[in-house]
Design an enzyme around this catalytic site. Sequence first.
Site, PDB file in Angstrom:
ATOM      1  N   LYS A   1       0.873  -1.228   0.289  1.00 54.15           N
ATOM      2  CA  LYS A   1       0.018  -0.095  -0.102  1.00 54.15           C
ATOM      3  C   LYS A   1       0.877   1.240   0.025  1.00 54.15           C
ATOM      4  O   LYS A   1       0.414   2.221  -0.472  1.00 54.15           O
ATOM      5  CB  LYS A   1      -1.061  -0.016   1.109  1.00 54.15           C
ATOM      6  CG  LYS A   1      -2.066  -1.330   0.951  1.00 54.15           C
ATOM      7  CD  LYS A   1      -3.177  -1.248   1.897  1.00 54.15           C
ATOM      8  CE  LYS A   1      -4.105  -2.074   1.467  1.00 54.15           C
ATOM      9  NZ  LYS A   1      -3.911  -3.497   1.893  1.00 54.15           N
TER      10      LYS A   1
HETATM   11  C1  LIG Z   1      -4.545  -4.468   1.441  1.00 57.76           C
HETATM   12  C2  LIG Z   1      -3.765  -5.886   1.270  1.00 57.76           C
HETATM   13  C3  LIG Z   1      -3.958  -6.842   0.553  1.00 57.76           C
HETATM   14  C4  LIG Z   1      -5.318  -6.846  -0.365  1.00 57.76           C
HETATM   15  O1  LIG Z   1      -5.217  -5.901  -1.373  1.00 57.76           O
HETATM   16  P1  LIG Z   1      -6.568  -5.215  -2.022  1.00 57.76           P
HETATM   17  O2  LIG Z   1      -6.071  -4.148  -3.043  1.00 57.76           O
HETATM   18  O3  LIG Z   1      -7.378  -4.907  -0.843  1.00 57.76           O
HETATM   19  O4  LIG Z   1      -7.351  -6.590  -2.735  1.00 57.76           O
HETATM   20  C5  LIG Z   1      -3.311  -8.172   0.588  1.00 57.76           C
HETATM   21  N1  LIG Z   1      -2.234  -8.333   1.302  1.00 57.76           N
HETATM   22  C6  LIG Z   1      -1.894  -7.359   2.179  1.00 57.76           C
HETATM   23  C7  LIG Z   1      -0.735  -7.135   2.861  1.00 57.76           C
HETATM   24  C8  LIG Z   1      -2.606  -6.021   2.295  1.00 57.76           C
HETATM   25  O5  LIG Z   1      -2.315  -5.057   3.063  1.00 57.76           O
END
Ligand SMILES: *Cc1c(COP(=O)(O)O)cnc(C)c1O
Length: 462
Positions: free
Chosen positions: A112
């Site tokens: 993210k």
């Molecule tokens: C947010 C997240 C996901 C899922 O991603 P999306 O874009 O919500 O599908 C998977 N793994 C981790 C570690 C995350 O932080």
Amino acid sequence: MRYISTRGQAPVLSFEDAMLSGLARDGGLYVPETIPQFSAEDIRALHGLSYEETAFRVMRPFTGDSFTDETFGDLISRAYAGFGHAARAPLKQLAPGHFLLELFHGPTLAFKDFAMQLIGQLFQEALTRRGERVTIVGATSGDTGSAAIEAFRGLDAVDVVILFPHGRVSEVQRRQMTTPVEANVHALALEGHFDDCQARLKDMFNDFAFRDEVRLAGVNSINWARVLAQVVYYFSAAVSLGAPERRVSFTVPTGNFGDIFAGYIAKRMGLPIDRLVVATNQNDILHRCLTSGGYVTSEVHPSISPSMDIQVSSNFERALFDAYDRDGAAVAQLMTELKSGGFHVSQGALQALREVFDSGRTSEDDTLATITRTLTQTGELLCPHSAVGVAVAEAQRDPAVPMVTLATAHPAKFPDAVERATGHRPALPERMADLFDRPERVTPVANDLAALETLIRERIAQ
Ligand SMILES: *Cc1c(COP(=O)(O)O)cnc(C)c1O
């Protein structure tokens, strides 16, 4: 470049306005009116470029005249300067034809950061130019919140308010949200699940009086600018593996469908992606939907991959919008049905989705076994989310097409699960070694819209 809502009833906006508003006023999500196309020649020209240069070329056609080339380039450089790896998103090989895309070298150790660090820069630039101030609110199952706080802490044009489900994020995730000392950071522990956090967030956006009063802005994965930032690493990975001459597939540990939707955009732009595989844990609404057409919510079952513990997958609406030939009224109808428990995707739309997406689900035991096995066979320590991806990829992979599995978080972010699987407790990188010694600051809040709005008014007035 103009942006339209998936429900067809909100104003058409520029990139900057779509970014600053997050959710559309009709409850829908913004998507670009048209998808810019990359020719084989355009893709070939990305060979040998840095991550930042690739990012500039991939994202520039989407931003219209919101930023000059020079400014946009500078903002990209600043966004990724704090990453702990020169490649930003390095590829590692796990097995013949199977690669891991490490997306956890940012400041909060999860993918993210790729979107959030950029969006922090873009917000600061746009708001400063406009002389405005906003309240950024986000709901998090753990990683979004820390990434948002890390991106916005100390910026004077922004308050950042993060709702996380009380007791349902890992200790590292919680501490990353509760230890920043800046006065513009507000971490709120909501009594409920992630879906409750997400629902209250939507409620706040739909309360237009409150939304305008505190100048609410959203940076959750529904924000188009976040999706866009994530499109870049699909290009960088595919190009490293020989695109446009060679096709590649991706497996993506999925919750809110933001990350994999970015892959879908890359494919629509012309990147030769063969399959996009949705990997879910036991909270498998997306896998069930792609298998049966039924998108039916049930309870959330907390898992060892908590960032994927969801039942409503917000960005899936964007995929539905295209699968329904961009019929906003049809999407609005599905979302109304969802409020009373679920809907059925039409045969035509399901077929359209299946032309692009495969899916698979992994049990808790299989996730742990995958962490153990991968460490033994490759020396690579996976976080439980990445392990869900690797397990699904191994089960579904076509040996003729290279598979890239996205490693979405650093193993040290989920040390309990990793220790259970390997007997080894992964250490935090040096720069965060004192995380457990820093004092925490957190406010509990009921799962109640009025209580939440009152609290936010008080906090941002200080
Ligand atoms: C947010 C997240 C996901 C899922 O991603 P999306 O874009 O919500 O599908 C998977 N793994 C981790 C570690 C995350 O932080």
